[in-house]
Enzyme design. Sequence first.
Site, PDB file in Angstrom:
ATOM      1  N   GLU A  72       6.119  -5.969 -33.945  1.00 19.43           N
ATOM      2  CA  GLU A  72       6.694  -5.690 -35.333  1.00 19.43           C
ATOM      3  C   GLU A  72       5.627  -6.314 -36.034  1.00 19.43           C
ATOM      4  OE1 GLU A  72      11.145  -3.571 -34.916  1.00 19.43           O
ATOM      5  OE2 GLU A  72      11.117  -5.932 -35.236  1.00 19.43           O
ATOM      6  N   CYS A  85       3.269  -9.230 -43.141  1.00 18.00           N
ATOM      7  CA  CYS A  85       3.661 -10.553 -41.974  1.00 18.00           C
ATOM      8  C   CYS A  85       3.368 -10.097 -40.431  1.00 18.00           C
ATOM      9  CB  CYS A  85       5.366 -10.395 -42.180  1.00 18.00           C
ATOM     10  SG  CYS A  85       5.826 -11.732 -41.124  1.00 18.00           S
ATOM     11  N   CYS A  92       8.749 -14.589 -28.107  1.00 18.39           N
ATOM     12  CA  CYS A  92       8.717 -15.943 -28.277  1.00 18.39           C
ATOM     13  C   CYS A  92       9.237 -16.963 -27.435  1.00 18.39           C
ATOM     14  CB  CYS A  92       9.004 -16.454 -29.672  1.00 18.39           C
ATOM     15  SG  CYS A  92       8.535 -18.169 -30.045  1.00 18.39           S
ATOM     16  N   CYS A  96      14.467 -20.539 -30.726  1.00 17.52           N
ATOM     17  CA  CYS A  96      15.273 -21.293 -31.872  1.00 17.52           C
ATOM     18  C   CYS A  96      16.782 -20.590 -32.039  1.00 17.52           C
ATOM     19  CB  CYS A  96      14.524 -21.129 -33.236  1.00 17.52           C
ATOM     20  SG  CYS A  96      13.119 -22.159 -33.048  1.00 17.52           S
ATOM     21  N   CYS A  99      17.241 -17.329 -34.292  1.00 20.59           N
ATOM     22  CA  CYS A  99      15.986 -16.308 -34.476  1.00 20.59           C
ATOM     23  C   CYS A  99      15.864 -15.001 -33.609  1.00 20.59           C
ATOM     24  CB  CYS A  99      14.644 -17.100 -34.416  1.00 20.59           C
ATOM     25  SG  CYS A  99      13.331 -15.923 -34.265  1.00 20.59           S
ATOM     26  N   CYS A 322      13.447 -11.785 -42.315  1.00 22.59           N
ATOM     27  CA  CYS A 322      12.906 -12.625 -41.386  1.00 22.59           C
ATOM     28  C   CYS A 322      13.724 -12.977 -40.284  1.00 22.59           C
ATOM     29  CB  CYS A 322      12.934 -14.002 -41.951  1.00 22.59           C
ATOM     30  SG  CYS A 322      12.053 -14.241 -43.555  1.00 22.59           S
TER      31      CYS A 322
HETATM   32  N1  SAH Z   1       7.214 -19.075 -34.711  1.00 23.73           N
HETATM   33  C1  SAH Z   1       6.512 -19.378 -36.322  1.00 23.73           C
HETATM   34  C2  SAH Z   1       6.511 -18.133 -37.089  1.00 23.73           C
HETATM   35  C3  SAH Z   1       7.316 -17.052 -36.885  1.00 23.73           C
HETATM   36  S1  SAH Z   1       9.183 -17.189 -37.684  1.00 23.73           S
HETATM   37  C4  SAH Z   1       7.770 -20.175 -36.825  1.00 23.73           C
HETATM   38  O1  SAH Z   1       9.067 -20.311 -36.411  1.00 23.73           O
HETATM   39  O2  SAH Z   1       7.518 -20.780 -37.926  1.00 23.73           O
HETATM   40  C5  SAH Z   1       9.090 -17.328 -39.372  1.00 23.73           C
HETATM   41  C6  SAH Z   1       9.845 -17.729 -40.166  1.00 23.73           C
HETATM   42  O3  SAH Z   1      11.212 -17.287 -40.411  1.00 23.73           O
HETATM   43  C7  SAH Z   1      10.592 -19.360 -39.512  1.00 23.73           C
HETATM   44  O4  SAH Z   1      10.654 -20.228 -40.798  1.00 23.73           O
HETATM   45  C8  SAH Z   1      11.574 -18.809 -38.960  1.00 23.73           C
HETATM   46  O5  SAH Z   1      12.314 -19.990 -38.903  1.00 23.73           O
HETATM   47  C9  SAH Z   1      12.383 -17.868 -39.932  1.00 23.73           C
HETATM   48  N2  SAH Z   1      13.731 -17.262 -39.237  1.00 23.73           N
HETATM   49  C10 SAH Z   1      13.565 -16.972 -37.963  1.00 23.73           C
HETATM   50  N3  SAH Z   1      14.817 -16.626 -37.711  1.00 23.73           N
HETATM   51  C11 SAH Z   1      15.531 -16.115 -38.934  1.00 23.73           C
HETATM   52  C12 SAH Z   1      16.580 -15.779 -39.388  1.00 23.73           C
HETATM   53  N4  SAH Z   1      17.491 -15.301 -38.595  1.00 23.73           N
HETATM   54  N5  SAH Z   1      16.890 -15.698 -40.777  1.00 23.73           N
HETATM   55  C13 SAH Z   1      15.942 -16.297 -41.706  1.00 23.73           C
HETATM   56  N6  SAH Z   1      14.895 -16.680 -41.410  1.00 23.73           N
HETATM   57  C14 SAH Z   1      14.487 -16.869 -39.934  1.00 23.73           C
HETATM   58 FE1  SF4 Z   2       9.875 -18.441 -32.063  1.00 21.39          FE
HETATM   59 FE2  SF4 Z   2      11.679 -17.586 -33.852  1.00 21.39          FE
HETATM   60 FE3  SF4 Z   2      11.433 -20.218 -33.193  1.00 21.39          FE
HETATM   61 FE4  SF4 Z   2       9.597 -19.169 -34.753  1.00 21.39          FE
HETATM   62  S1  SF4 Z   2      11.723 -19.124 -35.272  1.00 21.39           S
HETATM   63  S2  SF4 Z   2       9.404 -20.597 -33.052  1.00 21.39           S
HETATM   64  S3  SF4 Z   2       9.309 -16.977 -33.493  1.00 21.39           S
HETATM   65  S4  SF4 Z   2      11.976 -18.597 -31.955  1.00 21.39           S
END
Ligand code: SAH
Ligand code: SF4
Length: 347
Positions: A72, A85, A92, A96, A99, A322
């Site tokens: 996406e 974006c 991934c 996390c 996420c 996000c």
């Molecule tokens: N993998 C990279 C880039 C993609 S995520 C990273 O982690 O930085 C982009 C941003 O969205 C990151 O700061 C991530 O922590 C945040 N993010 C992920 N899941 C989210 C959620 N459910 N709500 C708000 N922000 C989120």
């Molecule tokens: Fe991967 Fe989501 Fe963690 Fe970014 S926030 S490193 S996309 S699992």
Amino acid sequence: MGEQAFRAHQVMKWIHQQGVTDFDQMTNLSKLLRARLKELAKVELPEVVQELDSADGTRKWLIRMIGGSCIETVFIPVEGRGTLCVSSQIGCSLDCSFCATGKQGFNRDLTTAEIVAQLWLALKSFGSFEPKATRAVTNVVLMGMGEPLLNFDNVVDAVNLMMDDHAYGLSKRRVTLSTSGVVPELDRLARFTDVSLAISLHAPNDALRDQLVPLNKKYPIARLLESTRNYLKQLPDNHRRATIEYTLIEGINDQPEHARELAILLSDVPCKINLIPFNPFAGVGYQKVSEVNLRRFQKILLEAGYTVTVRTTRGDDIAAACGQLAGAVNDRTRRSERYQALSGSIS
Ligand code: SAH
Ligand code: SF4
């Protein structure tokens, strides 16, 4: 191919500035060169499966890559700016806890072409390649699906192309790579690019960050911030700051003591702080921060002298906010060897 260098620039301009994908239309190249190019190369675009518009102007594309999985890409307009974006991987591997992309698992790295194609397709979709059109996309953030630094070579080539005057010519202050903290790769990044940097911190201490970002067990906060400082120091313009991303989750990392600890932690990091209200998705146990806690958190950091912005939630009616990007990932088990080595030591 033994051609002069300016020929490469001509081809780059055709593809990336004029949106031309057919060598026959590249009329300032000789017929012979066009024929050779057709023999050796093709300009191929991934398939846009779906284009969705949000009530707030956000647009999201579901794009199918070779192999069948989808990623996406999201466009977010904000007062005179248009931020795209972009995804760097299909899924991934870092998992996390907050996420949706992480929950999907990992399929594969995107190629440089697949990363750049997301920008190309967005510009095409907004008619930005038409003569005299203004560019809809002014900023690119690598904050879509995937961890950019785990796809180092392809991401570096893609962001450098986005910033190249012969291609998209975006300012290096307007192309931002976001990482959850792959320290060895961040340590070598400045040798290859001067892209702007965002760090996904989300917690002011290792005990809490270990729970949210499992990669922290391997590369704890002190090492991540040291690596961030070093990256900034190596940039040719030495006034650039990193963006510290902090996703606020109700009752987890949103308390005043977290804000105070964060203020002390970041005191020697040239940075601005971007607070992101957590966006819930199906099956996750966390909740969005309350407005009261969000503003209280922000106030403590503002009073400590930081620039603190709050990322407004955009496009959540089309699951484009996000952390909501999930695409459609096939074959989750095929992890890269690099990550197998890494995950072995995290878990
Ligand atoms: N993998 C990279 C880039 C993609 S995520 C990273 O982690 O930085 C982009 C941003 O969205 C990151 O700061 C991530 O922590 C945040 N993010 C992920 N899941 C989210 C959620 N459910 N709500 C708000 N922000 C989120
Ligand atoms: Fe991967 Fe989501 Fe963690 Fe970014 S926030 S490193 S996309 S699992």
